[in-house]
Design an enzyme around this catalytic site. Structure first.
Site, mmCIF file in Angstrom:
data_model
loop_
_atom_site.group_PDB
_atom_site.id
_atom_site.type_symbol
_atom_site.label_atom_id
_atom_site.label_comp_id
_atom_site.label_asym_id
_atom_site.label_seq_id
_atom_site.Cartn_x
_atom_site.Cartn_y
_atom_site.Cartn_z
ATOM 1 C CD GLU A 1 -1.241 -0.748 3.518
ATOM 2 O OE1 GLU A 1 -1.831 0.161 3.868
ATOM 3 O OE2 GLU A 1 -1.618 -1.934 4.005
ATOM 4 C CE1 TYR B 1 -6.381 2.639 0.023
ATOM 5 C CE2 TYR B 1 -6.960 3.646 1.898
ATOM 6 C CZ TYR B 1 -6.212 3.023 1.435
ATOM 7 O OH TYR B 1 -5.226 2.318 1.958
ATOM 8 C CG ASP C 1 -5.105 6.498 4.603
ATOM 9 O OD1 ASP C 1 -5.852 7.024 5.405
ATOM 10 O OD2 ASP C 1 -4.264 5.771 4.720
ATOM 11 C CB SER D 1 -4.210 -1.002 -1.136
ATOM 12 O OG SER D 1 -4.078 -0.074 -0.101
ATOM 13 C CB THR D 2 -1.007 -4.366 -4.566
ATOM 14 O OG1 THR D 2 -0.540 -5.022 -3.480
ATOM 15 C CG2 THR D 2 0.196 -3.211 -4.905
ATOM 16 C CG ASN E 1 -0.264 -5.324 4.288
ATOM 17 O OD1 ASN E 1 -0.344 -4.857 5.233
ATOM 18 N ND2 ASN E 1 -0.485 -4.434 3.221
ATOM 19 N NE ARG F 1 -3.822 -6.474 6.983
ATOM 20 C CZ ARG F 1 -3.615 -5.067 7.059
ATOM 21 N NH1 ARG F 1 -2.671 -4.543 5.868
ATOM 22 N NH2 ARG F 1 -4.414 -4.436 7.570
ATOM 23 C CG HIS G 1 0.332 -2.958 8.513
ATOM 24 N ND1 HIS G 1 0.247 -1.557 9.191
ATOM 25 C CD2 HIS G 1 0.104 -2.321 7.286
ATOM 26 C CE1 HIS G 1 0.032 -0.780 8.567
ATOM 27 N NE2 HIS G 1 -0.172 -1.159 7.376
#
Lengths: 66, 493
Positions: free
Chosen positions: B10, B84, B86, B93-94, B150, B233, B235
């Site tokens: 992302e 988006y 942010d 984000s892929t 991720n 996940r 991150h």
């Protein structure tokens, strides 16, 4: 390293069209070729670099993100 | 046996508007709306599954985690990506991928999406107006924005183990993940004129939930967007946004391999634990010699280069005994290992030989040459401008594009990844449904899509398992269903 596609700048492709590869050249010639490649890149950078560098850098302010 | 690594990237892009009065949040919205406007229909993101306050250490901190900005523009693309706004940045984000080559294509596709967005926005704006996007992580004035990785990992591996064993890799991989930066953030002023990474200076903690302040090397956000009993996940927020394909491949590839090794217990008997990880994070980024010793808790001293060498050798031993199936495709695993070896060898013998391979080396070498030609120092504003412009995504302005950088993917693969989802995860189902039934897919998120069957209520199709909904599972099924109603019937009502 596996033999993967390596794309070079068009300028260097034409320079190498005589069949000589980087590896087959003596060190001095290789260095010269590298220097002329970098000179070409610097010429381009002089053309596209923001005209008023100081102001451009000063105005580049971002909101903090993650 | 290590789980197949599900991967994602992302990226928050830097955004610059010609008019200093204009607001970066509305600029980001305009950019995304402009892109979406020329696509057929628009699919809303569905927020039902957003829990960014979940902490991997086992507690919830509502209100402490990043706010989910529901009112801002948010959309899903047919390649399965999310695009988006942010934190006042456009973010891409892929889709979920299982191999690093798929991920690389999806990330490069993101650059094209942003490039097309800029062109579309320019048409919507008045004459002389433009929104410019940069794939970087710092404005050089103390503000940073991230490129997060991720990795889905096995929930049964204790988080503490992952946190402790992964840190040394995150700190030392900077020698190839860095995108380079001239000057330093304020706190570090007085140090060298050039550092290897954009991000390192912003890390202040070893472990924590924050992502926008007091940034930790190990981020504890625990929001798997998948079966929580099975997956965690991880991150990862330390990395730079890379333009170099080799750097992206190696950043994600080496890290997923190290995580597989941790899952299979391969770090239990090593002493690869740094005594002062936060300080090492900074010093590795500032050490262009790559040879400054870092102290391990065992008392041993190793440079970043030596530490990477040890991790690389351990990875080879892991490959010999366990194979590379967890990297999605063993051939891609071999590519990661061969690139890893090649890059470490070159960094040891002559980093400048990587001037068309790694971002930080490319940037450093061209800046040095520029300073030589113009008789200036690294503190010249023109050099700072070069730093920013390296990351400018406009083809006519990008310095990166002028450096003849080595690539791993052909252009057709990248172009296809702008519209087509990866075939090996649920992103395939998400993206194909958006393509085939654009009017009936009302919203989508990572683990479900909501469809309109023409009767109330709307129907949610759950996709909790990231490895279901692949092309192998559903391509035929989708071909046989002309409408989403047929699809829902076939899926079992």
């Amino acid at each position: 390293m596996p033999e993967r596609e390596q794309r070079q700048r068009p300028a260097s492709e034409s320079e190498q069209s005589d069949g000589a590869t980087e590896e087959s050249l003596p060190t001095s010639e290789r260095a010269e070729r590298l220097k002329s490649e970098i000179d070409d890149i610097l010429d381009e950078i002089d053309e596209v670099l923001e005209e008023n560098a100081e102001e451009f850098v000063r105005n580049y302010v971002q909101k903090g993100g993650q | 046996m290590a789980l197949t690594k599900i991967l994602g990237l992302e990226t928050e892009y830097g955004i610059h508007l010609a008019d200093p009065e204009s607001n970066p949040t509305s600029g980001s919205s305009l950019l995304i709306n402009a892109y979406v406007a020329h696509l057929a229909g628009r699919i809303e993101w569905d927020f039902l599954d957003e829990h960014p306050g979940h902490d991997a250490r086992g507690f919830d901190r509502e209100g402490v985690g990043p706010l989910v900005e529901r009112h801002l523009v948010n959309t899903v693309l047919t390649n399965g990506a999310r695009y988006y706004v942010d934190h006042a940045h456009p973010e891409y984000s892929t889709p979920e991928c299982t191999t690093v080559l798929e991920l690389l294509a999806a990330d490069r596709a993101g650059e094209l999406v942003l490039e097309r967005s800029m062109a579309a926005a320019k048409q919507m704006l008045g004459a002389g107006q433009e929104i410019v996007v940069y794939k970087n992580n710092s404005d050089g004035k103390g503000n940073s924005y991230g490129c997060h990785e991720n990795y889905l990992v096995d929930r049964t591996v204790p988080f503490k183990e992952i946190a402790q064993q992964f840190t040394a890799h995150l700190v030392t991989r900077q020698i190839f993940t860095g995108a380079g930066k001239v000057g330093c953030e304020e706190e570090f002023s007085g140090r060298a004129g050039f550092e290897i990474t954009q991000r390192a200076d912003f890390f202040e903690e070893e472990i924590g939930l924050e992502t926008t302040m007091n940034r930790p090397i190990i981020n504890t956000r625990d929001e798997p967007h998948a079966e929580a009993g099975q997956y965690r996940r991880l991150h990862v927020i330390t990395g730079d946004a890379n333009l170099s394909e080799v750097a992206t491949l190696l950043k994600v590839g080496s890290s997923s391999l190290v995580l597989s090794m941790i899952e299979d217990g391969y770090f239990n008997d090593t002493d690869l634990y740094l005594r002062e990880p936060v300080r090492a994070m900074h010093s590795v980024s500032h050490d262009l010699s790559l040879r400054m010793p870092l102290e391990l808790r065992s008392g041993r001293q190793l440079s970043a280069l030596q530490l990477q060498g040890e991790i690389y050798l351990a990875a080879c031993a892991y490959r010999d005994r366990e194979g590379l199936a967890s990297l999605g495709d063993p051939a891609v695993g071999e590519l990661i290992l061969s690139q890893w070896e090649r890059i470490l060898t070159a960094l040891e013998s002559d980093p400048s030989s990587l001037r068309t391979t790694l971002d930080w080396v490319a940037k450093y070498e061209i800046m040095q040459a520029y300073c030589e030609r113009h008789g200036c120092g690294m503190d010249d504003p023109r050099v700072a401008a070069m730093d920013l412009q390296y990351h400018d995504l406009r083809p006519e302005r990008s310095l990166f594009r002028r450096l003849g950088m080595e690539t791993l993917l052909d252009e057709a693969t990248v172009l296809a990844a702008v519209t087509d989802p990866p075939r090996t995860t649920r992103a395939y189902f998400r993206g194909e449904c958006l393509k085939r039934y654009p009017r009936q897919v009302i919203s989508a998120n990572w683990d479900s899509i909501v469809v309109d069957l023409g009767e109330e209520p709307l129907r949610r199709i759950p996709m909790m398992d990231p490895l279901r909904g692949t092309a192998a599972h559903v391509a035929n099924l989708l071909d046989e269903c002309a409408t989403v109603n047929e699809l829902v019937d076939r899926l079992g009502g």
